[in-house]
Design an enzyme around this catalytic site. Structure first.
Site, PDB file in Angstrom:
ATOM      1  N   SER A  22       3.575  -3.227   8.895  1.00 38.72           N
ATOM      2  CA  SER A  22       4.747  -2.363   8.728  1.00 38.72           C
ATOM      3  C   SER A  22       4.870  -1.937   7.262  1.00 38.72           C
ATOM      4  O   SER A  22       4.521  -2.708   6.358  1.00 38.72           O
ATOM      5  CB  SER A  22       5.989  -3.158   9.143  1.00 38.72           C
ATOM      6  OG  SER A  22       7.049  -2.307   9.483  1.00 38.72           O
ATOM      7  N   PRO A  23       5.380  -0.726   7.026  1.00 36.97           N
ATOM      8  CA  PRO A  23       5.560  -0.304   5.628  1.00 36.97           C
ATOM      9  C   PRO A  23       6.525  -1.242   4.903  1.00 36.97           C
ATOM     10  O   PRO A  23       7.605  -1.534   5.419  1.00 36.97           O
ATOM     11  CB  PRO A  23       6.185   1.093   5.753  1.00 36.97           C
ATOM     12  CG  PRO A  23       5.951   1.515   7.164  1.00 36.97           C
ATOM     13  CD  PRO A  23       5.862   0.277   7.973  1.00 36.97           C
ATOM     14  N   CYS A  25       8.047  -1.826   0.909  1.00 37.27           N
ATOM     15  CA  CYS A  25       8.114  -1.517  -0.517  1.00 37.27           C
ATOM     16  C   CYS A  25       7.693  -2.722  -1.335  1.00 37.27           C
ATOM     17  O   CYS A  25       8.133  -3.846  -1.062  1.00 37.27           O
ATOM     18  CB  CYS A  25       9.550  -1.184  -0.927  1.00 37.27           C
ATOM     19  SG  CYS A  25      10.089   0.402  -0.325  1.00 37.27           S
ATOM     20  N   ALA A  59       6.957   2.943   1.868  1.00 38.42           N
ATOM     21  CA  ALA A  59       7.560   4.265   1.768  1.00 38.42           C
ATOM     22  C   ALA A  59       7.033   4.936   0.504  1.00 38.42           C
ATOM     23  O   ALA A  59       7.254   4.437  -0.607  1.00 38.42           O
ATOM     24  CB  ALA A  59       9.078   4.137   1.713  1.00 38.42           C
ATOM     25  N   GLN A 101       3.066   5.899   4.753  1.00 43.45           N
ATOM     26  CA  GLN A 101       4.412   6.302   5.165  1.00 43.45           C
ATOM     27  C   GLN A 101       4.941   7.312   4.148  1.00 43.45           C
ATOM     28  O   GLN A 101       5.125   6.987   2.977  1.00 43.45           O
ATOM     29  CB  GLN A 101       5.353   5.099   5.254  1.00 43.45           C
ATOM     30  CG  GLN A 101       6.685   5.499   5.902  1.00 43.45           C
ATOM     31  CD  GLN A 101       7.702   4.377   5.975  1.00 43.45           C
ATOM     32  OE1 GLN A 101       7.982   3.720   4.970  1.00 43.45           O
ATOM     33  NE2 GLN A 101       8.267   4.152   7.149  1.00 43.45           N
ATOM     34  N   TYR A 186      17.549   6.793   5.438  1.00 37.30           N
ATOM     35  CA  TYR A 186      16.992   7.668   4.405  1.00 37.30           C
ATOM     36  C   TYR A 186      17.127   9.136   4.842  1.00 37.30           C
ATOM     37  O   TYR A 186      17.699   9.428   5.884  1.00 37.30           O
ATOM     38  CB  TYR A 186      15.563   7.233   4.068  1.00 37.30           C
ATOM     39  CG  TYR A 186      15.560   5.834   3.491  1.00 37.30           C
ATOM     40  CD1 TYR A 186      16.262   5.570   2.309  1.00 37.30           C
ATOM     41  CD2 TYR A 186      14.958   4.775   4.148  1.00 37.30           C
ATOM     42  CE1 TYR A 186      16.327   4.281   1.782  1.00 37.30           C
ATOM     43  CE2 TYR A 186      15.021   3.474   3.624  1.00 37.30           C
ATOM     44  CZ  TYR A 186      15.709   3.238   2.447  1.00 37.30           C
ATOM     45  OH  TYR A 186      15.793   1.969   1.940  1.00 37.30           O
ATOM     46  N   ARG A 234       8.704   7.127  12.174  1.00 36.98           N
ATOM     47  CA  ARG A 234       9.578   5.945  12.303  1.00 36.98           C
ATOM     48  C   ARG A 234      11.015   6.417  12.435  1.00 36.98           C
ATOM     49  O   ARG A 234      11.490   7.214  11.620  1.00 36.98           O
ATOM     50  CB  ARG A 234       9.429   5.015  11.096  1.00 36.98           C
ATOM     51  CG  ARG A 234      10.467   3.901  11.090  1.00 36.98           C
ATOM     52  CD  ARG A 234      10.150   2.768  10.148  1.00 36.98           C
ATOM     53  NE  ARG A 234       9.229   1.818  10.784  1.00 36.98           N
ATOM     54  CZ  ARG A 234       9.005   0.573  10.348  1.00 36.98           C
ATOM     55  NH1 ARG A 234       9.622   0.132   9.258  1.00 36.98           N
ATOM     56  NH2 ARG A 234       8.176  -0.238  10.977  1.00 36.98           N
ATOM     57  N   GLY A 332       6.128  -6.871   9.888  1.00 35.71           N
ATOM     58  CA  GLY A 332       6.475  -6.812   8.481  1.00 35.71           C
ATOM     59  C   GLY A 332       6.367  -8.156   7.793  1.00 35.71           C
ATOM     60  O   GLY A 332       5.309  -8.551   7.295  1.00 35.71           O
ATOM     61  N   ARG A 333       7.499  -8.905   7.806  1.00 34.22           N
ATOM     62  CA  ARG A 333       7.582 -10.100   6.963  1.00 34.22           C
ATOM     63  C   ARG A 333       6.519 -11.143   7.252  1.00 34.22           C
ATOM     64  O   ARG A 333       6.073 -11.842   6.333  1.00 34.22           O
ATOM     65  CB  ARG A 333       8.990 -10.685   7.066  1.00 34.22           C
ATOM     66  CG  ARG A 333      10.022  -9.823   6.345  1.00 34.22           C
ATOM     67  CD  ARG A 333      11.418 -10.150   6.762  1.00 34.22           C
ATOM     68  NE  ARG A 333      11.627  -9.811   8.166  1.00 34.22           N
ATOM     69  CZ  ARG A 333      12.726 -10.128   8.857  1.00 34.22           C
ATOM     70  NH1 ARG A 333      13.690 -10.799   8.282  1.00 34.22           N
ATOM     71  NH2 ARG A 333      12.837  -9.775  10.127  1.00 34.22           N
TER      72      ARG A 333
HETATM   73  C1  FNR Z   1      10.788  -3.379   4.451  1.00 34.37           C
HETATM   74  N1  FNR Z   1      10.951  -2.421   5.445  1.00 34.37           N
HETATM   75  C2  FNR Z   1      10.568  -1.117   5.198  1.00 34.37           C
HETATM   76  N2  FNR Z   1      10.585  -0.202   6.207  1.00 34.37           N
HETATM   77  C3  FNR Z   1      10.091   1.042   6.022  1.00 34.37           C
HETATM   78  O1  FNR Z   1      10.107   1.841   6.947  1.00 34.37           O
HETATM   79  N3  FNR Z   1       9.618   1.412   4.788  1.00 34.37           N
HETATM   80  C4  FNR Z   1       9.581   0.562   3.734  1.00 34.37           C
HETATM   81  O2  FNR Z   1       9.086   0.906   2.660  1.00 34.37           O
HETATM   82  C5  FNR Z   1      10.118  -0.729   3.921  1.00 34.37           C
HETATM   83  N4  FNR Z   1      10.160  -1.651   2.893  1.00 34.37           N
HETATM   84  C6  FNR Z   1      10.396  -2.976   3.156  1.00 34.37           C
HETATM   85  C7  FNR Z   1      10.191  -3.943   2.155  1.00 34.37           C
HETATM   86  C8  FNR Z   1      10.324  -5.295   2.446  1.00 34.37           C
HETATM   87  C9  FNR Z   1      10.050  -6.315   1.381  1.00 34.37           C
HETATM   88  C10 FNR Z   1      10.717  -5.694   3.753  1.00 34.37           C
HETATM   89  C11 FNR Z   1      10.844  -7.157   4.111  1.00 34.37           C
HETATM   90  C12 FNR Z   1      10.970  -4.752   4.716  1.00 34.37           C
HETATM   91  C13 FNR Z   1      11.261  -2.825   6.824  1.00 34.37           C
HETATM   92  C14 FNR Z   1       9.995  -3.361   7.517  1.00 34.37           C
HETATM   93  O3  FNR Z   1       8.993  -2.369   7.600  1.00 34.37           O
HETATM   94  C15 FNR Z   1      10.301  -3.873   8.940  1.00 34.37           C
HETATM   95  O4  FNR Z   1      10.745  -2.797   9.709  1.00 34.37           O
HETATM   96  C16 FNR Z   1      11.341  -4.988   8.945  1.00 34.37           C
HETATM   97  O5  FNR Z   1      11.053  -5.955   7.955  1.00 34.37           O
HETATM   98  C17 FNR Z   1      11.442  -5.661  10.307  1.00 34.37           C
HETATM   99  O6  FNR Z   1      10.198  -6.167  10.707  1.00 34.37           O
HETATM  100  P1  FNR Z   1       9.805  -7.746  10.513  1.00 34.37           P
HETATM  101  O7  FNR Z   1       9.812  -8.025   9.056  1.00 34.37           O
HETATM  102  O8  FNR Z   1      10.849  -8.534  11.257  1.00 34.37           O
HETATM  103  O9  FNR Z   1       8.437  -7.858  11.140  1.00 34.37           O
END
Ligand code: FNR
Length: 366
Positions: A22-23, A25, A59, A101, A186, A234, A332-333
């Site tokens: 997942s994207p 930052c 992003a 993204q 956003y 997304r 993601g995490r």
């Molecule tokens: C994110 N998330 C996020 N989503 C997105 O669309 N663009 C981004 O740049 C970010 N940046 C971002 C940074 C960090 C440190 C985290 C933890 C999360 C949200 C992420 O992509 C995801 O949708 C959520 O974290 C939920 O999924 P997980 O972590 O439960 O697998």
């Protein structure tokens, strides 16, 4: 029935399995210039080594004023493209599909990175800038020294063109998936949601008007993207604001079909982010998967669906693909804790046959 390790075919692109990064930052550009650094190369490269099917960048701002924080990645010049090209190349060399993204933060732009002492929006003398939005209402940050400016028609055309140029540069950098970020409060989500869009021109009011910008952006990205390669979008499937006129799952199902007609191949289904009053009923394993599943069931087009949110184990990813709830598990995490999550998941599921451990690491996986 496919499982988490079945390839996913989208257009003429074969993604090696159904697990995507997942994207996320990283707030790691040096000198606040938006240029990819060694951090991005190592971070994204490691997850490709770890077996992911798609590796999506964070992003990546199509305009400098569209960055969430001044340390975010950007793609608003050819210099940015050239800094990202080695990321795409390495990810691809590892057998993963490199994705980017493309993003614009709109009224949520210009905030301090989360680990700084100063939280929230940055004043101009701290490196912040005037954010733009569908309407002049600012995002309700606790303390915001800035004015928010509503985009006029030329401003909207510039945004569409910035996404188009961003897609062109991403293609030239070697990315194979372009994801349009229309979620998490956003800019494109700000147009979709009646919570933040109070325009009375052709970009506000009805569903058709509120969704016009994301459709125009998707069409522009598709225009620049090779025919054989997929475009993702997304979305936030709900604002979690049932007490007021807001964005919800019914509109999301309709939007998914419209996006397919605009050239999108997969909708990546997240939720929330438009307003701090959001009332999320429950956060835990698979907490957003039901929204992806609903779109998968009710969409009339063949749009593929990605699920994200609380996917932490190979079993979860595998079950949601096997049960037909989604086509792609976006994680993601868990990937922040374990860059090799897909390799570990394959082992847990007895599917070592389905992944290729890099030769350099094989002795560690025996
Ligand atoms: C994110 N998330 C996020 N989503 C997105 O669309 N663009 C981004 O740049 C970010 N940046 C971002 C940074 C960090 C440190 C985290 C933890 C999360 C949200 C992420 O992509 C995801 O949708 C959520 O974290 C939920 O999924 P997980 O972590 O439960 O697998």
């Amino acid at each position: 029935m496919p499982d988490a390790f079945s390839p996913l075919e989208l257009r003429e692109t074969t993604i090696r399995n159904r697990i995507a990064v997942s994207p996320m930052c990283q707030y790691s550009c040096e000198d606040r210039d938006g240029l990819a650094t060694d951090w991005h190369r190592v971070h994204l490269g490691s997850r490709a080594v770890g077996g992911a099917g798609v590796v999506l960048t964070e992003a990546t701002a199509v305009e400098a004023r569209g960055r969430i924080s001044p340390e975010d990645l950007g793609i608003w010049s050819d210099e940015h493209r050239d800094a990202l090209a080695p990321v795409a190349e390495f990810v691809k060399e590892q057998g993963a599909t490199p994705g980017i993204q493309l993003a614009h933060a709109g009224r949520k732009a210009g905030t301090a990175r989360p680990w700084e002492d100063e939280r929230g929006p940055l004043a101009e003398d701290e490196g912040g800038w005037e954010p733009v939005a569908p309407s002049p209402d600012p995002y309700p940050f606790e303390d915001d020294p800035r004015e928010t400016r509503a985009l006029d028609e030329t401003g909207i055309e510039d945004v569409v063109d910035s996404f188009r140029q961003g897609a062109r540069r991403a293609r030239e950098a070697g990315f194979e998936v372009a994801e349009v970020h229309a979620a998490h409060g956003y800019l494109l989500h700000q147009f979709l949601s009646p919570v933040s869009n109070h325009r009375d021109d052709e970009y506000g009011g009805s569903f058709e008007n509120r969704s016009r910008l994301v459709r125009e952006v998707t069409e522009a990205v598709r225009d620049e993207w090779p025919d054989g390669k997929p475009v993702f979008v997304r979305i936030s499937a709900t604002d979690w604001l049932d007490d007021r006129d807001s964005w919800d799952i019914e509109q999301s199902v309709r939007l998914a079909d419209d996006l397919y007609e605009s050239g999108a191949d997969l909708v990546d289904v997240s939720t929330g982010g438009i307003h701090p009053d959001q009332d999320i009923d429950w956060v835990g394993p698979n907490y957003q998967v039901r929204f992806a599943e609903r779109i998968k069931q009710d969409a009339e087009t063949d749009i593929a669906v990605g699920a994200v949110g609380g996917i932490q184990t190979g079993e979860q990813a595998d079950a949601l693909v096997r049960n037909g709830r989604a086509d792609l598990a976006i994680v993601g995490r868990k990937f922040l804790r374990d860059p090799y999550f897909p390799l570990h998941a394959a082992r847990d599921l007895g599917r070592e046959d389905a992944v290729e451990v890099p030769a350099q690491y094989r002795r560690g996986f025996q």
